[in-house]
Scaffold this motif. Structure first.
Motif, PDB file in Angstrom:
ATOM      1  N   ILE A  11       0.874  -1.179   0.000  1.00  0.00           N
ATOM      2  CA  ILE A  11       0.000   0.000   0.000  1.00  0.00           C
ATOM      3  C   ILE A  11       0.905   1.220   0.000  1.00  0.00           C
ATOM      4  O   ILE A  11       1.716   1.388   0.916  1.00  0.00           O
ATOM      5  CB  ILE A  11      -0.953   0.002   1.197  1.00  0.00           C
ATOM      6  N   LEU A  12       0.783   2.016  -1.041  1.00  0.00           N
ATOM      7  CA  LEU A  12       1.604   3.211  -1.196  1.00  0.00           C
ATOM      8  C   LEU A  12       0.715   4.437  -1.065  1.00  0.00           C
ATOM      9  O   LEU A  12      -0.243   4.597  -1.829  1.00  0.00           O
ATOM     10  CB  LEU A  12       2.295   3.191  -2.566  1.00  0.00           C
ATOM     11  N   ILE A  13       1.025   5.288  -0.096  1.00  0.00           N
ATOM     12  CA  ILE A  13       0.232   6.482   0.191  1.00  0.00           C
ATOM     13  C   ILE A  13       1.130   7.705   0.074  1.00  0.00           C
ATOM     14  O   ILE A  13       2.220   7.724   0.653  1.00  0.00           O
ATOM     15  CB  ILE A  13      -0.341   6.439   1.627  1.00  0.00           C
ATOM     16  N   SER A  14       0.676   8.723  -0.656  1.00  0.00           N
ATOM     17  CA  SER A  14       1.402   9.989  -0.724  1.00  0.00           C
ATOM     18  C   SER A  14       0.424  11.142  -0.610  1.00  0.00           C
ATOM     19  O   SER A  14      -0.608  11.159  -1.291  1.00  0.00           O
ATOM     20  CB  SER A  14       2.143  10.130  -2.061  1.00  0.00           C
ATOM     21  N   GLU A  25       2.951   6.104 -11.670  1.00  0.00           N
ATOM     22  CA  GLU A  25       2.346   5.552 -10.455  1.00  0.00           C
ATOM     23  C   GLU A  25       1.838   4.130 -10.687  1.00  0.00           C
ATOM     24  O   GLU A  25       2.007   3.259  -9.832  1.00  0.00           O
ATOM     25  CB  GLU A  25       1.222   6.453  -9.945  1.00  0.00           C
ATOM     26  N   ALA A  28       4.832   1.836 -10.829  1.00  0.00           N
ATOM     27  CA  ALA A  28       5.371   1.550  -9.500  1.00  0.00           C
ATOM     28  C   ALA A  28       4.513   0.512  -8.767  1.00  0.00           C
ATOM     29  O   ALA A  28       5.040  -0.313  -8.015  1.00  0.00           O
ATOM     30  CB  ALA A  28       5.461   2.836  -8.682  1.00  0.00           C
ATOM     31  N   LEU A  29       3.216   0.548  -8.998  1.00  0.00           N
ATOM     32  CA  LEU A  29       2.300  -0.390  -8.354  1.00  0.00           C
ATOM     33  C   LEU A  29       2.438  -1.808  -8.909  1.00  0.00           C
ATOM     34  O   LEU A  29       2.245  -2.786  -8.188  1.00  0.00           O
ATOM     35  CB  LEU A  29       0.851   0.108  -8.536  1.00  0.00           C
ATOM     36  N   CYS A  41      -8.073   2.505 -11.921  1.00  0.00           N
ATOM     37  CA  CYS A  41      -7.702   3.727 -11.215  1.00  0.00           C
ATOM     38  C   CYS A  41      -8.654   4.858 -11.557  1.00  0.00           C
ATOM     39  O   CYS A  41      -9.311   4.861 -12.588  1.00  0.00           O
ATOM     40  CB  CYS A  41      -6.261   4.124 -11.500  1.00  0.00           C
ATOM     41  N   GLU A  75      -4.246   5.292   4.806  1.00  0.00           N
ATOM     42  CA  GLU A  75      -3.773   3.923   4.999  1.00  0.00           C
ATOM     43  C   GLU A  75      -4.914   3.033   5.489  1.00  0.00           C
ATOM     44  O   GLU A  75      -5.094   1.910   5.017  1.00  0.00           O
ATOM     45  CB  GLU A  75      -2.616   3.912   5.999  1.00  0.00           C
ATOM     46  N   GLY A  89      -2.333  -4.812  -4.538  1.00  0.00           N
ATOM     47  CA  GLY A  89      -1.673  -3.547  -4.241  1.00  0.00           C
ATOM     48  C   GLY A  89      -2.654  -2.394  -4.332  1.00  0.00           C
ATOM     49  O   GLY A  89      -3.674  -2.486  -5.017  1.00  0.00           O
ATOM     50  N   ARG A  91      -2.557   2.069  -4.483  1.00  0.00           N
ATOM     51  CA  ARG A  91      -1.793   3.317  -4.562  1.00  0.00           C
ATOM     52  C   ARG A  91      -2.753   4.484  -4.438  1.00  0.00           C
ATOM     53  O   ARG A  91      -3.737   4.567  -5.194  1.00  0.00           O
ATOM     54  CB  ARG A  91      -1.044   3.400  -5.897  1.00  0.00           C
ATOM     55  N   VAL A  93      -2.562   8.728  -4.186  1.00  0.00           N
ATOM     56  CA  VAL A  93      -1.826   9.986  -4.182  1.00  0.00           C
ATOM     57  C   VAL A  93      -2.875  11.083  -4.044  1.00  0.00           C
ATOM     58  O   VAL A  93      -3.828  11.130  -4.821  1.00  0.00           O
ATOM     59  CB  VAL A  93      -1.023  10.213  -5.485  1.00  0.00           C
TER      60      VAL A  93
END
Length: 163
Positions: A11-14, A25, A28-29, A41, A75, A89, A91, A93
Motif C-alpha cells: 500500500i503506497l500512500i502519498s 504511479e 510503480a504499483l 484507477c 492507509e 496492491g 496506490r 496519491v
C-alpha cells in the motif's frame, strides 16, 4: 496462487503538493508483478465551476490537511479495501495546496488478479476518500472564497459500502 493477506499487500500512500504522473504511479504499483491482471484507477481533477447549484466559476481550489493524521486515515481506507477484495496492491496519491482548474487532485488505484475486484475497490477507495479522508477544500470564485463540504450524493455513494 492465492491472494496475499490484506496486511501484506503493498500500500503506497502519498500526500503531496507536487503533481504526479499517472503512468509512473501505475508502473510503480505493478513493476515486477506478473500476478497482477488488472489495475483500475480513478484520477480526480479540479473543475472550473463550483459544485453549488449556481455553478460559479472556480479560479483555484486550496486543499488543507493535518500531516500524519491524513496519511494514517488514507492507509486505513486502503487496508479496508484490501480486507474486502483480493487485492495485490493499492496506490493513493492526494495533492494539497493551491490547485488550478484541470490540475490533478487525486489518484486511487487498485491492483488485483481480476478486473471486478480492481474496479470495485477503486470505486470504494474514492467514495471513502471523498467522505472520510481529513481534507478541507476551499474554492476561490469571483465572489470570494468558500469552504466546500461533501455532497449528499457523496455520502449516499459511501453508505452503500457500509456493512
Amino acid at each position: 496462487m492465492s491472494a496475499p493477506e490484506p496486511a501484506q499487500i503493498p500500500i503506497l500512500i502519498s500526500v503531496q503538493e507536487a503533481d504526479f504522473d499517472v503512468s509512473a504511479e501505475i508502473d510503480a504499483l505493478t513493476r515486477g508483478r506478473a500476478d497482477v491482471g488488472a489495475v483500475a484507477c480513478f484520477v480526480g481533477l479540479v473543475r472550473d465551476v463550483t459544485k453549488a447549484a449556481e455553478g460559479a466559476p472556480v479560479m483555484a481550489m486550496t486543499l488543507e490537511h493535518y500531516p500524519g493524521m491524513t496519511e494514517k486515515s488514507l492507509e486505513a481506507i486502503a487496508r479496508e479495501a484490501a480486507r474486502r477484495w483480493p487485492l495485490l496492491g493499492v496506490r493513493i496519491v492526494h495533492r494539497v495546496g493551491r490547485l488550478a482548474p484541470a490540475d490533478r487532485i487525486v489518484l486511487a488505484a487498485a491492483a488485483s488478479a481480476h478486473r471486478g475486484a480492481a474496479f470495485e475497490a477503486a470505486e470504494f477507495l474514492m467514495d471513502y476518500l471523498k467522505t472520510r479522508a481529513p481534507f478541507w477544500k476551499k474554492e476561490e470564485t469571483p465572489d470570494g472564497a468558500r469552504w466546500v463540504d461533501a455532497r449528499e450524493s457523496d455520502e449516499h455513494a459511501a453508505a452503500r459500502w457500509e456493512r
